[in-house]
Design an enzyme around this catalytic site. Sequence first.
Site, PDB file in Angstrom:
ATOM      1  N   HIS A 186       0.714  -1.275   0.114  1.00 46.19           N
ATOM      2  CA  HIS A 186      -0.154   0.088  -0.183  1.00 46.19           C
ATOM      3  C   HIS A 186       0.975   1.173  -0.024  1.00 46.19           C
ATOM      4  CE1 HIS A 186      -3.498  -2.384   0.268  1.00 46.19           C
ATOM      5  NE2 HIS A 186      -4.249  -1.480   0.864  1.00 46.19           N
ATOM      6  N   HIS A 267       0.449  -2.343   9.024  1.00 45.71           N
ATOM      7  CA  HIS A 267       1.883  -2.583   9.002  1.00 45.71           C
ATOM      8  C   HIS A 267       2.832  -2.148  10.095  1.00 45.71           C
ATOM      9  CE1 HIS A 267       2.043  -4.739   5.115  1.00 45.71           C
ATOM     10  NE2 HIS A 267       1.074  -3.805   4.526  1.00 45.71           N
TER      11      HIS A 267
END
Length: 305
Positions: A186, A267
């Site tokens: 992303h 993340h």
Amino acid sequence: MPSGTIRTTPAARSPFFPTRLEAQLLLIYPATLLLGSVLSTLTPAFRNAPYSPELQSHDPAFAPTYFAKKKNIFNVWFVKKGWGWTTVAFVVFLLMWPGFGKGLSVKRIRAILRYSVITLWWCFVTQWFFGPPLIDRGFLFTGGQCEKLNDPSAMEDMSDTRVYLTAATCKRAGRKWSGGHDISGHVFLLIIGSALLWFETLPAITRFEGLRDGRKIALDDGKVASVTVEKSPESEQDEATRQGVPLPLGVIIFMWWMLLMTAAFFHTWVEKFTGLLVAFAGLWVVYFLPRGIPAARAVLGMPGV
């Protein structure tokens, strides 16, 4: 440019470095990642929400905000389809901005080549690289593998087939991708997509906002020069220079917002940082390397020149 001239003057700074304006734009990305990490650390609601390393996000049942859920509409329909949005914005700018000239001009062809190289890098990193993409290869190289979802300690015998499993095929098989370093796809996508749009539209933006900042290039004789695109008097009030710019700017702004949300809720810091580095590597090859290598510049050109 149709209504401008190019002026070269001696310059000492390396052509491989960004201009002051470009550096400020590029610094937005690490600053955004840092801001998102600070928000997730200092805000009690974010800090106390359970985080799942396997999901690389907060537990959906305890997500501190709508944007912290992977299935939020903006993540599903914008981020996961981010390269499509990037492509649409780029094509609109490519077709509408008069600075490219008429028809299939050299400037327009070179812009398409720059976009194609960046797209190839996006494909290699996230989709396919003579097999699994680089993200999955890196994950396997750092010790990751596909484990049984309900029994992390139960490992199947390693095989060639298993070694080359991808995250997508692992999850489709009802298992989990675990144990290695997972570069944030992303972060990579949002940075490289928005930066591509920034670099391509910057010549148009600087023409009507007065933000010109000369780029350095290496000439065939080895000397370094400064390239400046000057506006002709009749173009000072030319509204046509704005054509094609609003949509790319809108996509850039929304990508920045989603990058901030990714930095805050998804993340680890290391995964986000490596996503940034991989994105910057592709951008440097396309937008900075040609400035110092005349042969590469003859093929890819430079935005606005």
